[in-house]
Scaffold this active site. Sequence first.
Site, PDB file in Angstrom:
ATOM      1  N   ALA A 114      20.420  33.315  30.287  1.00 64.46           N
ATOM      2  CA  ALA A 114      21.814  32.893  30.746  1.00 64.46           C
ATOM      3  C   ALA A 114      22.054  32.237  32.057  1.00 64.46           C
ATOM      4  O   ALA A 114      22.505  31.311  32.226  1.00 64.46           O
ATOM      5  CB  ALA A 114      22.831  33.981  30.487  1.00 64.46           C
ATOM      6  N   ALA A 174      20.555  28.768  31.728  1.00 68.04           N
ATOM      7  CA  ALA A 174      21.356  27.864  31.134  1.00 68.04           C
ATOM      8  C   ALA A 174      22.864  27.495  31.990  1.00 68.04           C
ATOM      9  O   ALA A 174      23.177  26.359  31.858  1.00 68.04           O
ATOM     10  CB  ALA A 174      21.949  28.715  29.629  1.00 68.04           C
ATOM     11  N   GLU A 175      23.396  28.368  32.499  1.00 67.40           N
ATOM     12  CA  GLU A 175      24.546  28.077  33.354  1.00 67.40           C
ATOM     13  C   GLU A 175      24.206  27.339  34.534  1.00 67.40           C
ATOM     14  O   GLU A 175      24.982  26.656  35.257  1.00 67.40           O
ATOM     15  CB  GLU A 175      25.402  29.386  33.843  1.00 67.40           C
ATOM     16  CG  GLU A 175      26.534  29.258  34.401  1.00 67.40           C
ATOM     17  CD  GLU A 175      27.621  30.340  34.126  1.00 67.40           C
ATOM     18  OE1 GLU A 175      28.863  30.169  34.864  1.00 67.40           O
ATOM     19  OE2 GLU A 175      27.322  31.131  33.463  1.00 67.40           O
ATOM     20  N   THR A 176      22.941  27.775  35.263  1.00 71.82           N
ATOM     21  CA  THR A 176      22.410  26.807  36.282  1.00 71.82           C
ATOM     22  C   THR A 176      22.316  25.287  35.967  1.00 71.82           C
ATOM     23  O   THR A 176      23.181  24.468  36.630  1.00 71.82           O
ATOM     24  CB  THR A 176      21.329  27.432  36.848  1.00 71.82           C
ATOM     25  OG1 THR A 176      21.489  28.603  37.203  1.00 71.82           O
ATOM     26  CG2 THR A 176      20.738  26.430  38.170  1.00 71.82           C
ATOM     27  N   SER A 199      25.863  23.874  34.760  1.00 68.01           N
ATOM     28  CA  SER A 199      26.815  23.889  35.996  1.00 68.01           C
ATOM     29  C   SER A 199      26.581  22.637  36.786  1.00 68.01           C
ATOM     30  O   SER A 199      27.364  21.781  37.119  1.00 68.01           O
ATOM     31  CB  SER A 199      26.970  25.178  36.720  1.00 68.01           C
ATOM     32  OG  SER A 199      27.531  25.975  36.119  1.00 68.01           O
TER      33      SER A 199
END
Length: 133
Positions: free
Chosen positions: A50, A53-55, A58
Amino acid sequence: MLENAQFPDEQLYDRMGIQVTSWDPDRVVGTMPVKGNRQPYGLLHGGANAVLAETLGSIAAGLHAMPERVAVGLELSCTHHRAARDGVVTGVCVPLHRGRSTATYEIVVTDENGNRTCTARLTCLLRERPPGG
């Protein structure tokens, strides 16, 4: 690598060992070691997927939003398909939707053998840049 002048020693991607290897608005790629990011059973922690993925999502949303807007995470969904036990995983982020107020990305994480280990979807809210920000 990415830098944050205000909090240079407090970046989660540094703690996780994430390396962003290429970035442009249409495709962001990064790697993360399994070692140091495992859960008690010796498998890559789902939360580590997660974070990767978020890095990546974003960064892609920020590239789309710049310079007049900023991107903040709104929703993250991860499906874990198979375990990674060692080596490095690679995330590839591509846009699914890029609008004025939201942007959604698919991030596919694979192991060193090219096996898909996780599929994530990140939606970011695109906000006006705060004054002085």
